[in-house]
Design a protein around this motif. Structure first.
Motif, PDB file in Angstrom:
ATOM      1  N   ALA A 115       0.827  -1.211   0.000  1.00 42.32           N
ATOM      2  CA  ALA A 115       0.000   0.000   0.000  1.00 42.32           C
ATOM      3  C   ALA A 115       0.858   1.256   0.000  1.00 42.32           C
ATOM      4  N   ALA A 116       1.967   1.226   0.730  1.00 37.84           N
ATOM      5  CA  ALA A 116       2.849   2.396   0.784  1.00 37.84           C
ATOM      6  C   ALA A 116       3.405   2.713  -0.599  1.00 37.84           C
ATOM      7  N   TYR A 117       3.776   1.682  -1.344  1.00 39.42           N
ATOM      8  CA  TYR A 117       4.320   1.885  -2.688  1.00 39.42           C
ATOM      9  C   TYR A 117       3.211   2.199  -3.688  1.00 39.42           C
ATOM     10  N   ILE A 122       0.209   5.881  -7.398  1.00 36.05           N
ATOM     11  CA  ILE A 122      -1.057   6.541  -7.748  1.00 36.05           C
ATOM     12  C   ILE A 122      -0.925   8.052  -7.601  1.00 36.05           C
ATOM     13  N   ARG A 123      -0.253   8.494  -6.549  1.00 37.26           N
ATOM     14  CA  ARG A 123      -0.064   9.941  -6.346  1.00 37.26           C
ATOM     15  C   ARG A 123       0.737  10.533  -7.500  1.00 37.26           C
ATOM     16  N   SER A 124       1.745   9.816  -7.975  1.00 37.11           N
ATOM     17  CA  SER A 124       2.508  10.274  -9.127  1.00 37.11           C
ATOM     18  C   SER A 124       1.617  10.378 -10.357  1.00 37.11           C
ATOM     19  N   GLY A 125       0.720   9.407 -10.506  1.00 37.56           N
ATOM     20  CA  GLY A 125      -0.219   9.451 -11.621  1.00 37.56           C
ATOM     21  C   GLY A 125      -1.160  10.644 -11.520  1.00 37.56           C
ATOM     22  N   PRO A 154      -9.261   8.633 -13.112  1.00 30.07           N
ATOM     23  CA  PRO A 154      -9.195   7.719 -14.264  1.00 30.07           C
ATOM     24  C   PRO A 154      -7.937   7.922 -15.103  1.00 30.07           C
ATOM     25  N   GLN A 155      -7.563   9.182 -15.333  1.00 30.42           N
ATOM     26  CA  GLN A 155      -6.348   9.454 -16.108  1.00 30.42           C
ATOM     27  C   GLN A 155      -5.102   9.027 -15.334  1.00 30.42           C
ATOM     28  N   ALA A 156      -5.120   9.262 -14.030  1.00 33.63           N
ATOM     29  CA  ALA A 156      -3.969   8.906 -13.200  1.00 33.63           C
ATOM     30  C   ALA A 156      -3.710   7.405 -13.238  1.00 33.63           C
TER      31      ALA A 156
END
Length: 234
Positions: A115-117, A122-125, A154-156
């Motif tokens: 989850a940490a990774y 996802i945050r980068s996306g 959705p885009q991320a």
């Protein structure tokens, strides 16, 4: 070569230890993947919302979001900064010391670890989505949460597909340390065969081949998803 395989895997149905271990490995991997994705998504949304909204501490909603952001950051730092083996042993010997179900202990460990990774992927996306699209959605009357879930997320996820695929593969391979707590996963199954035959080459190579096949299947699945996403975009 056949005689070697027969002696180390086929005689006395020793291969069953690999099959039973594979079931455990897949169970732990799949359940951990689902739970870690959900938890990682929540963490990523908390971090992204804090960055976008920049809430103040002096109101209830702002205080809650700031607190959650601090806790999320602390969790991610601790998990990413410590070895997964140590996390598994702490979960087994300290946090869930009274629990006899080794599968649950393994799932809990790998869920938190992945989850940490996942959250960072996802945050980068989310950060890769153009701000103009979000601003356009807001100007059309969408709330921040609506713009986040209907436009940004959705885009991320599409942008993060390659990195998500890598994390899924990493999670699968990380489960191979489950034998440290006595869980009879695929790697442990190979070790059990070795304890009976006193020959390591065939069981370990067989386990490695199984892992390799699964990884190739995962890679192909994510490549197919990437092609489908590109086709939809075009």
């Amino acid at each position: 070569m056949f005689d070697l395989i027969k002696t180390n895997l086929l005689d006395d149905n020793l291969y069953v230890y690999l099959l039973e271990g594979l079931k455990i490995t897949l169970l732990v991997s799949i359940v951990s993947l689902i739970l870690s994705f959900i938890l990682g998504l929540i963490l990523a949304i908390i971090k992204k919302s804090k960055l976008d909204l920049n809430p103040k501490w002096d109101n209830p909603k702002g205080f809650a979001l700031n607190l959650l952001d601090k806790l999320a950051g602390l969790f991610i730092t601790i998990i990413r900064g410590t070895p997964s083996t140590i996390q598994l042993l702490i979960m087994f010997n300290v946090i869930l010391v009274g629990l006899d179900n080794l599968v649950i202990i393994a799932i809990a460990t790998f869920t938190l670890n992945s989850a940490a990774y996942m959250s960072e992927v996802i945050r980068s996306g989310l950060n890769s989505v153009a701000k103009g699209e979000v601003e356009a959605a807001r100007s059309l009357g969408l709330s921040y949460s609506q713009a986040l879930f209907k436009i940004s997320l959705p885009q991320a996820l599409r942008n993060a597909l390659p990195a998500l695929g890598n994390e899924v593969i990493t999670l699968l391979k990380e489960t191979s340390i489950s034998g440290f707590i006595g869980l009879a996963d695929l790697t442990r199954g190979a070790s059990i065969i070795i304890s009976k035959t006193f020959k390591a080459s065939v069981p370990y190579l067989a386990a490695a081949l199984i892992y390799l096949i699964i990884v190739i299947l995962i890679e192909q699945a994510f490549k197919a998803m990437e092609r489908k996403v590109k086709h939809v975009r075009s």
